[in-house]
Design a protein around this motif. Structure first.
Motif, mmCIF file in Angstrom:
data_model
loop_
_atom_site.group_PDB
_atom_site.id
_atom_site.type_symbol
_atom_site.label_atom_id
_atom_site.label_comp_id
_atom_site.label_asym_id
_atom_site.label_seq_id
_atom_site.Cartn_x
_atom_site.Cartn_y
_atom_site.Cartn_z
ATOM 1 N N ALA A 19 38.669 47.424 36.534
ATOM 2 C CA ALA A 19 38.102 47.178 37.638
ATOM 3 C C ALA A 19 38.286 48.439 38.879
ATOM 4 N N ASN A 20 38.786 49.509 38.003
ATOM 5 C CA ASN A 20 38.757 50.539 38.777
ATOM 6 C C ASN A 20 37.576 51.537 38.556
ATOM 7 N N GLN B 223 34.068 44.612 35.902
ATOM 8 C CA GLN B 223 35.219 43.839 35.459
ATOM 9 C C GLN B 223 35.440 42.736 36.808
ATOM 10 N N ILE B 224 35.273 43.120 37.882
ATOM 11 C CA ILE B 224 35.497 42.473 38.914
ATOM 12 C C ILE B 224 34.706 40.997 39.077
ATOM 13 N N LEU C 207 35.920 38.906 36.143
ATOM 14 C CA LEU C 207 37.088 37.924 36.564
ATOM 15 C C LEU C 207 36.692 36.694 37.609
ATOM 16 N N VAL C 208 36.033 37.068 38.387
ATOM 17 C CA VAL C 208 35.454 35.999 39.391
ATOM 18 C C VAL C 208 34.561 35.037 38.633
ATOM 19 N N VAL C 209 33.660 35.402 37.786
ATOM 20 C CA VAL C 209 32.884 34.545 36.946
ATOM 21 C C VAL C 209 33.550 33.676 36.116
ATOM 22 N N ALA C 210 34.669 34.314 35.259
ATOM 23 C CA ALA C 210 35.242 33.609 34.282
ATOM 24 C C ALA C 210 35.956 32.567 35.206
ATOM 25 N N VAL D 11 42.011 44.553 43.201
ATOM 26 C CA VAL D 11 42.067 45.228 42.180
ATOM 27 C C VAL D 11 43.567 45.737 41.730
ATOM 28 N N ALA D 12 43.575 45.763 40.562
ATOM 29 C CA ALA D 12 44.714 46.443 39.965
ATOM 30 C C ALA D 12 44.896 48.145 40.509
ATOM 31 N N ASP D 13 46.028 48.556 40.653
ATOM 32 C CA ASP D 13 46.294 49.919 40.804
ATOM 33 C C ASP D 13 45.944 50.879 39.778
ATOM 34 N N PRO D 14 45.233 52.001 39.563
ATOM 35 C CA PRO D 14 44.959 52.841 38.561
ATOM 36 C C PRO D 14 46.419 53.151 38.021
#
Length: 237
Positions: free
Chosen positions: A66-67, A74-75, A78-81, A123-126
């Motif tokens: 997501a980065n 990827q964002i 995640l939302v669609v899934a 979003v997850a941190d890098p």
């Protein structure tokens, strides 16, 4: 009299409408999102993993995708899934009419779906060298977004694990011993996969364990959705 009598005779289209079970059709449609959610999540993730520079399946989990400039893919995934999982949970609620599994099982599965949506928003941190240029290892100062992402992941996996055990109890009551034991086993695999990463163990084995847990969880959701789909009467039968 002739005209009145003719109008009272049901036509073929009218008889077809009377035989069509709309609630059953809706239930089966919603359950169809169960296998589709996992397919979307895994297919999208694997394609991105093979095309994003610096991403290593043995070191990075899919959340890191997501980065970067292409993180929106990827964002969206995640939302669609997540929304598809919520739809499947509604279908499960309609298929499991009553009891603990019929209430808590779908509710917990919907919680897992909503957690995926939240994990996409925050979003997850890098970390661990991804995206390229990121220092190796965990982030030195986790951001609020990263913390909320981890919290959503923890809640989501907890909901999924609980769902497997609640539904396993329903299977046991229905004398489906194989399904019951398989559901419990999947729950333990998912739990172990998440704990391996959540405790800070960043080795390749921990990432592999998370992968096994994620795939097992999606496979279980798909299998249960298909089972309930087949148990739901065909709309035209």
């Amino acid at each position: 009299m002739t005209s009145s009598t003719t109008n009272d005779v049901p036509t073929a289209s009218t008889r077809a409408q009377e035989c069509f079970d709309r609630p059953a059709a809706v239930t089966r449609s919603l359950l169809g999102y169960g296998p589709l959610a996992g397919a979307v999540y895994l297919t999208s993730g694997l394609i991105q993993a093979q095309t994003r520079d610096g991403f290593d399946l043995t070191r990075h989990d899919l959340s890191l995708l997501a980065n970067g400039p292409l993180g929106w893919i990827q964002i969206t995934t995640l939302v669609v899934a997540g929304l598809m999982t919520v739809a499947a949970a509604v279908g499960m609620r309609r298929a499991l009419d009553d009891g603990l599994a019929g209430t808590w099982g779908p509710g917990l599965l919907a919680g897992y779906g909503l957690a995926l949506v939240v994990a996409g928003v925050f979003v997850a941190d890098p970390m661990a060298g991804f995206p390229l240029g990121t220092p190796d290892g965990p982030p030195s100062e986790p951001s609020l977004s990263g913390l909320l992402h981890m919290a959503a992941g923890g809640v989501g996996f907890a909901c999924l694990v609980a769902t497997t055990f609640v539904v396993a109890r329903r299977f046991a009551r229905e004398r489906r011993a194989g399904w019951a034991w398989a559901s419990r086993a999947v729950g333990l695999v998912v739990l172990g996969g998440f704990l391996g990463v959540a405790t800070g163990w960043t080795s390749s084995w921990a990432v592999l364990g998370l992968w096994v847990g994620v795939v097992a969880g999606w496979a279980w959701i798909a299998a249960v959705a298909v089972l309930l789909y087949r148990r739901t009467p065909h709309p035209r039968s």
